[in-house]
Design a protein around this motif. Structure first.
Motif, PDB file in Angstrom:
ATOM      1  N   THR A  20     -21.425 -49.141  -0.568  1.00 14.93           N
ATOM      2  CA  THR A  20     -21.908 -49.200   0.912  1.00 14.93           C
ATOM      3  C   THR A  20     -22.290 -47.862   1.219  1.00 14.93           C
ATOM      4  O   THR A  20     -23.215 -47.471   1.932  1.00 14.93           O
ATOM      5  N   ALA A  21     -21.435 -46.661   1.258  1.00 12.80           N
ATOM      6  CA  ALA A  21     -21.395 -45.528   1.762  1.00 12.80           C
ATOM      7  C   ALA A  21     -22.488 -44.814   1.029  1.00 12.80           C
ATOM      8  O   ALA A  21     -23.473 -44.220   1.349  1.00 12.80           O
ATOM      9  N   TYR A  22     -22.703 -44.972  -0.477  1.00 12.79           N
ATOM     10  CA  TYR A  22     -23.784 -44.408  -1.267  1.00 12.79           C
ATOM     11  C   TYR A  22     -24.945 -45.173  -0.760  1.00 12.79           C
ATOM     12  O   TYR A  22     -26.042 -44.352  -0.495  1.00 12.79           O
ATOM     13  N   GLY A  27     -30.754 -44.572   0.399  1.00 10.48           N
ATOM     14  CA  GLY A  27     -31.915 -45.324   0.856  1.00 10.48           C
ATOM     15  C   GLY A  27     -32.638 -44.189   1.820  1.00 10.48           C
ATOM     16  O   GLY A  27     -33.939 -43.936   1.375  1.00 10.48           O
ATOM     17  N   PRO A  28     -32.319 -43.712   2.747  1.00  5.90           N
ATOM     18  CA  PRO A  28     -33.208 -42.575   3.546  1.00  5.90           C
ATOM     19  C   PRO A  28     -33.343 -41.239   2.730  1.00  5.90           C
ATOM     20  O   PRO A  28     -34.548 -40.884   3.042  1.00  5.90           O
ATOM     21  N   ALA A  29     -32.703 -41.086   1.675  1.00  3.23           N
ATOM     22  CA  ALA A  29     -32.756 -39.904   1.102  1.00  3.23           C
ATOM     23  C   ALA A  29     -34.047 -39.913   0.094  1.00  3.23           C
ATOM     24  O   ALA A  29     -34.923 -39.323   0.028  1.00  3.23           O
ATOM     25  N   GLY A  34     -40.151 -39.194  -0.655  1.00  6.41           N
ATOM     26  CA  GLY A  34     -41.286 -40.132  -1.020  1.00  6.41           C
ATOM     27  C   GLY A  34     -41.356 -41.200  -2.029  1.00  6.41           C
ATOM     28  O   GLY A  34     -42.374 -41.863  -2.591  1.00  6.41           O
ATOM     29  N   GLY A  35     -40.035 -41.514  -2.260  1.00  8.26           N
ATOM     30  CA  GLY A  35     -39.622 -42.754  -3.016  1.00  8.26           C
ATOM     31  C   GLY A  35     -40.055 -44.121  -2.540  1.00  8.26           C
ATOM     32  O   GLY A  35     -39.947 -44.432  -1.302  1.00  8.26           O
ATOM     33  N   SER A  73     -32.553 -32.902  -3.823  1.00  6.89           N
ATOM     34  CA  SER A  73     -32.412 -32.882  -2.457  1.00  6.89           C
ATOM     35  C   SER A  73     -31.087 -32.870  -2.006  1.00  6.89           C
ATOM     36  O   SER A  73     -30.056 -33.482  -2.578  1.00  6.89           O
ATOM     37  N   GLU A  74     -30.913 -32.084  -0.842  1.00  7.16           N
ATOM     38  CA  GLU A  74     -29.437 -32.135  -0.130  1.00  7.16           C
ATOM     39  C   GLU A  74     -28.998 -33.504   0.029  1.00  7.16           C
ATOM     40  O   GLU A  74     -27.740 -33.864   0.139  1.00  7.16           O
ATOM     41  N   ALA A  75     -30.083 -34.193   0.721  1.00  6.45           N
ATOM     42  CA  ALA A  75     -29.578 -35.357   1.258  1.00  6.45           C
ATOM     43  C   ALA A  75     -29.011 -36.592   0.013  1.00  6.45           C
ATOM     44  O   ALA A  75     -28.313 -37.255   0.402  1.00  6.45           O
ATOM     45  N   TYR A  76     -29.904 -36.185  -0.998  1.00  7.06           N
ATOM     46  CA  TYR A  76     -29.527 -37.210  -2.160  1.00  7.06           C
ATOM     47  C   TYR A  76     -28.210 -36.749  -2.736  1.00  7.06           C
ATOM     48  O   TYR A  76     -27.337 -37.399  -3.348  1.00  7.06           O
ATOM     49  N   LYS A  77     -27.733 -35.460  -2.815  1.00  6.29           N
ATOM     50  CA  LYS A  77     -26.553 -34.795  -3.395  1.00  6.29           C
ATOM     51  C   LYS A  77     -25.552 -35.482  -2.420  1.00  6.29           C
ATOM     52  O   LYS A  77     -24.340 -35.769  -2.770  1.00  6.29           O
ATOM     53  N   LYS A  78     -25.640 -35.650  -1.240  1.00  8.61           N
ATOM     54  CA  LYS A  78     -24.719 -36.302  -0.231  1.00  8.61           C
ATOM     55  C   LYS A  78     -24.460 -37.670  -0.523  1.00  8.61           C
ATOM     56  O   LYS A  78     -23.275 -38.147  -0.720  1.00  8.61           O
ATOM     57  N   ALA A  79     -25.622 -38.418  -1.031  1.00 10.07           N
ATOM     58  CA  ALA A  79     -25.514 -39.657  -1.317  1.00 10.07           C
ATOM     59  C   ALA A  79     -24.637 -39.769  -2.880  1.00 10.07           C
ATOM     60  O   ALA A  79     -23.622 -40.656  -2.818  1.00 10.07           O
ATOM     61  N   LEU A  80     -24.980 -38.841  -3.737  1.00 10.44           N
ATOM     62  CA  LEU A  80     -24.192 -38.921  -5.199  1.00 10.44           C
ATOM     63  C   LEU A  80     -22.772 -38.680  -4.878  1.00 10.44           C
ATOM     64  O   LEU A  80     -21.795 -39.233  -5.436  1.00 10.44           O
ATOM     65  N   ALA A  81     -22.412 -37.787  -3.716  1.00  9.33           N
ATOM     66  CA  ALA A  81     -20.956 -37.546  -3.749  1.00  9.33           C
ATOM     67  C   ALA A  81     -20.252 -38.732  -3.000  1.00  9.33           C
ATOM     68  O   ALA A  81     -18.910 -38.717  -3.025  1.00  9.33           O
TER      69      ALA A  81
END
Length: 98
Positions: A20-22, A27-29, A34-35, A73-81
Motif C-alpha cells: 500500500t505505501a509503495y 503511482g504519482p511518481a 511521464g509514465g 527521480s527522488e519521488a520514485y526513490k521514496k516509493a522504493l524505500a
C-alpha cells in the motif's frame, strides 16, 4: 525516438496489503515522470515456459531516457524505500522498437 518501458513481474506476493505505501508513492511518481500504465495486475495472465502468473506491471514512457529518469527521480526513490523488507520483483527498463 523509441519508447521506454518499465516491466515488473512479482514472483510472489504473500501479503498485498504491505504494498500500500509503495503504491501510494509510486503511482504519482510514475505519472510525474511521464509514465502511462498499460497493464497491471495478476488477473488474466497466460504464462509459458518458466513464466510467472503473479502480478505483472507494464508502464510506457515516451522515451527510454524518460523511463530511466523516472526511475532515478527522488519521488520514485521514496516509493522504493517503502517496499517491504524481503520483497522480490523482477524489474527492467527496456527500450522499445522505433
Amino acid at each position: 525516438m523509441a519508447k521506454g518501458y518499465w516491466v515488473s513481474v512479482y514472483p510472489a506476493i504473500s501479503d498485498p496489503e504491505t504494498l500500500t505505501a509503495y503504491n501510494q508513492l509510486a503511482g504519482p511518481a510514475v505519472r510525474a515522470g511521464g509514465g502511462r500504465v498499460l497493464a497491471r495486475g495478476g488477473g488474466r495472465v497466460v504464462a509459458h515456459e518458466a513464466g510467472i502468473t503473479e502480478r505483472v506491471v507494464l508502464i510506457e514512457f515516451d522515451s527510454f531516457e524518460q523511463a530511466v529518469a523516472a526511475y532515478e527521480s527522488e519521488a520514485y526513490k521514496k516509493a522504493l524505500a517503502a517496499l517491504p523488507d524481503g520483497f522480490r520483483r523482477d524489474f527492467r527498463i527496456v527500450e522499445g522498437i522505433d
